[in-house]
Design an enzyme around this catalytic site. Sequence first.
Site, PDB file in Angstrom:
ATOM      1  N   HIS A   1      -8.610 -29.565   0.838  1.00 32.00           N
ATOM      2  CA  HIS A   1      -8.351 -29.644   2.282  1.00 32.00           C
ATOM      3  C   HIS A   1      -7.603 -30.921   2.634  1.00 32.00           C
ATOM      4  O   HIS A   1      -6.697 -30.906   3.472  1.00 32.00           O
ATOM      5  CB  HIS A   1      -9.657 -29.551   3.076  1.00 32.00           C
ATOM      6  CG  HIS A   1     -10.094 -28.150   3.340  1.00 32.00           C
ATOM      7  ND1 HIS A   1      -9.693 -27.450   4.445  1.00 32.00           N
ATOM      8  CD2 HIS A   1     -10.896 -27.314   2.639  1.00 32.00           C
ATOM      9  CE1 HIS A   1     -10.231 -26.246   4.411  1.00 32.00           C
ATOM     10  NE2 HIS A   1     -10.959 -26.136   3.330  1.00 32.00           N
TER      11      HIS A   1
ATOM     12  N   LYS B   1      -8.212 -19.387   7.571  1.00 30.20           N
ATOM     13  CA  LYS B   1      -8.422 -19.853   8.949  1.00 30.20           C
ATOM     14  C   LYS B   1      -8.186 -21.350   9.089  1.00 30.20           C
ATOM     15  O   LYS B   1      -7.644 -21.795  10.104  1.00 30.20           O
ATOM     16  CB  LYS B   1      -9.812 -19.459   9.456  1.00 30.20           C
ATOM     17  CG  LYS B   1     -10.951 -20.089   8.712  1.00 30.20           C
ATOM     18  CD  LYS B   1     -12.292 -19.463   9.078  1.00 30.20           C
ATOM     19  CE  LYS B   1     -13.385 -20.030   8.213  1.00 30.20           C
ATOM     20  NZ  LYS B   1     -13.215 -19.786   6.778  1.00 30.20           N
TER      21      LYS B   1
ATOM     22  N   ALA C   1     -14.026 -33.857  10.083  1.00 31.10           N
ATOM     23  CA  ALA C   1     -14.613 -33.240   8.892  1.00 31.10           C
ATOM     24  C   ALA C   1     -16.130 -33.348   8.971  1.00 31.10           C
ATOM     25  O   ALA C   1     -16.668 -34.445   9.126  1.00 31.10           O
ATOM     26  CB  ALA C   1     -14.090 -33.932   7.636  1.00 31.10           C
ATOM     27  N   THR C   2     -16.819 -32.209   8.874  1.00 32.09           N
ATOM     28  CA  THR C   2     -18.267 -32.193   9.039  1.00 32.09           C
ATOM     29  C   THR C   2     -19.050 -32.148   7.730  1.00 32.09           C
ATOM     30  O   THR C   2     -20.271 -32.266   7.750  1.00 32.09           O
ATOM     31  CB  THR C   2     -18.696 -30.982   9.898  1.00 32.09           C
ATOM     32  OG1 THR C   2     -18.317 -29.778   9.224  1.00 32.09           O
ATOM     33  CG2 THR C   2     -18.082 -31.043  11.279  1.00 32.09           C
TER      34      THR C   2
END
Length: 167
Positions: A52, A16, A36-37
């Site tokens: 990522h 995803k 970005a969390t």
Amino acid sequence: MKIKKALFIGGIKSGKSLNAETYTLKNSLQKPIYLATTEFIDDEMQKRIDSHKLQRSVQFETIEEPLNLYNTIAKCESSVLIECVSIWINNMLYHGFGFDDMKRELDAVLALDKTVVFVLNDVGCGIIPDNALAREFIDISGKLSQLIASSCDEVYHTVAGISTRIK
């Protein structure tokens, strides 16, 4: 370009994120923002983050923000990819915020006149966990996924790297 909101939901490692990145790049007039969390870092999580970063390369401007989605996105002048809402929910719970706080924050983000792409783990296909915190996380995630999906123009379910539009 039409302002739009989109949600990519699927299991962990379903593809995803990559599909959401491709979608965001196609729907951005300028270099998009990768919000970005992730906040809690151990060696394994650092490897995921590095993967990522390599995947998105220099195509995105990265902003790291574990809690304040609305204030961060409101200042952005380009499309925003939130990676990911599931980690953000975890961060919010860890810092003592509840469902109502999270709902208010997401309602505000969804009301922004900006293109925002959400990435969220689908936790609704598993079993009911044996501990209260995990059950709370799943309940909140399920409710917030419904909120986001109902407000998005497009929703994609991702399995084995294939995102199928379901809305």
